[in-house]
Design a protein around this motif. Sequence first.
Motif, PDB file in Angstrom:
ATOM      1  N   ARG A  31       0.861  -1.195   0.000  1.00 29.04           N
ATOM      2  CA  ARG A  31       0.000   0.000   0.000  1.00 29.04           C
ATOM      3  C   ARG A  31       0.893   1.239   0.000  1.00 29.04           C
ATOM      4  NH1 ARG A  31      -3.742   1.265   5.090  1.00 29.04           N
ATOM      5  NH2 ARG A  31      -4.493  -0.845   4.689  1.00 29.04           N
ATOM      6  N   GLY A  32       0.478   2.226  -0.772  1.00 26.50           N
ATOM      7  CA  GLY A  32       1.256   3.451  -0.880  1.00 26.50           C
ATOM      8  C   GLY A  32       2.247   3.456  -2.021  1.00 26.50           C
ATOM      9  N   TYR A  33       2.519   2.291  -2.598  1.00 24.41           N
ATOM     10  CA  TYR A  33       3.538   2.157  -3.638  1.00 24.41           C
ATOM     11  C   TYR A  33       2.918   1.623  -4.929  1.00 24.41           C
ATOM     12  CZ  TYR A  33       7.094   2.635   0.059  1.00 24.41           C
ATOM     13  OH  TYR A  33       7.877   3.086   1.091  1.00 24.41           O
ATOM     14  N   LYS A  84      -3.554   4.303  -1.948  1.00 26.37           N
ATOM     15  CA  LYS A  84      -2.817   5.217  -1.076  1.00 26.37           C
ATOM     16  C   LYS A  84      -3.816   5.900  -0.154  1.00 26.37           C
ATOM     17  CE  LYS A  84       0.358   5.460  -4.869  1.00 26.37           C
ATOM     18  NZ  LYS A  84      -0.245   4.271  -5.512  1.00 26.37           N
ATOM     19  N   TYR A 129      -0.205   3.560   7.562  1.00 25.22           N
ATOM     20  CA  TYR A 129       1.044   3.122   6.950  1.00 25.22           C
ATOM     21  C   TYR A 129       1.936   2.362   7.930  1.00 25.22           C
ATOM     22  CZ  TYR A 129      -0.640   5.609   2.999  1.00 25.22           C
ATOM     23  OH  TYR A 129      -1.429   5.995   1.943  1.00 25.22           O
ATOM     24  N   THR A 154       2.235   8.875  -4.268  1.00 25.76           N
ATOM     25  CA  THR A 154       3.221   7.861  -3.923  1.00 25.76           C
ATOM     26  C   THR A 154       4.326   8.462  -3.062  1.00 25.76           C
ATOM     27  OG1 THR A 154       2.791   6.616  -5.946  1.00 25.76           O
ATOM     28  CG2 THR A 154       4.901   6.220  -4.860  1.00 25.76           C
ATOM     29  N   ALA A 195       2.832   8.928   0.398  1.00 25.32           N
ATOM     30  CA  ALA A 195       2.589   7.647   1.079  1.00 25.32           C
ATOM     31  C   ALA A 195       3.890   6.998   1.501  1.00 25.32           C
ATOM     32  CB  ALA A 195       1.802   6.715   0.164  1.00 25.32           C
TER      33      ALA A 195
END
Length: 290
Positions: free
Chosen positions: A60-62, A67, A77, A202, A205
């Motif tokens: 998650r986030g990538y 995100k 996160y 990104t 995040a």
Amino acid sequence: MFHGFERKSIRTSGTEINLVTGGHGPGLLLLHGYPQTHAIWHKVAPKLAEHFTVVAADLRGYGDSGKPPTDQRHTPYSKREMARDQAEVMSALGIERFSVVGHDRGARVGHRLARDYRERVERLAVLDICPTLDMYETTDMAFASAYYHWFFLIQPADYPERMIGADPDFYLSKKLKYLADESAITDEAMAEYLRCFRDPATIHASCEDYRAAAGIDLDHDRQDRDAPLDIPVLALWGEKGIIGKLYRPLEVWQDYTTGPVTGGAVPSGHYIPEEVPERLLAELSAFLEG
């Protein structure tokens, strides 16, 4: 990349996870690090898929994963939430027990996954890291100099976000040049990393990932300090990198599991799956099939 693999997007309780999957056999989850995506596994995943059901996911986030919004403690996160995503992904794919191979941030998520889902993770391989708690609790000048980005990325939003976002291609290219052999990253993989990292969401995040690691993740790790894992751990690190110069990784990891800890240095820098894929395949074959 990933010829013959199927691309999927799976909704979890917290976000949506992008992944590729292929092969047949026991479940094997591959988790990438910063500032990359699942593409880091493209040199090794096809061979692993000859013996395993391989799942290479974006954290998650990538990459192309979701995100979600954050909070003051950076809870979304935390490695606990990131691990929950991956556990739910494997359930959605019908894989209840599996091994995990993680590089960099992905290894930290894999460590938390093995702690929070003890009945599901059979073996854990960690590439070029020592546990987060140890690294923060033994911080000195050598560590802070080598891992300066740990202290830059945790600064309050949106200070690092604006600085990175001013020229994300320059920043990402410089980060990836920690490689001992820059040619190890193919043009196709580099294009994918750049495509994903140019997204301001990104960048934000990924900073949140590091902010969580310096706060809520340490709280979780301290709560677990007296409850070691009981599974085999393979720890590999690049002999041209930093980890082996600052720590004794096998001894450190042995404090985190009652199972056997094996591994050692490999002839690479930080990005083991791209620099020495054949060596990594040999190490994983012996470990996962042992």
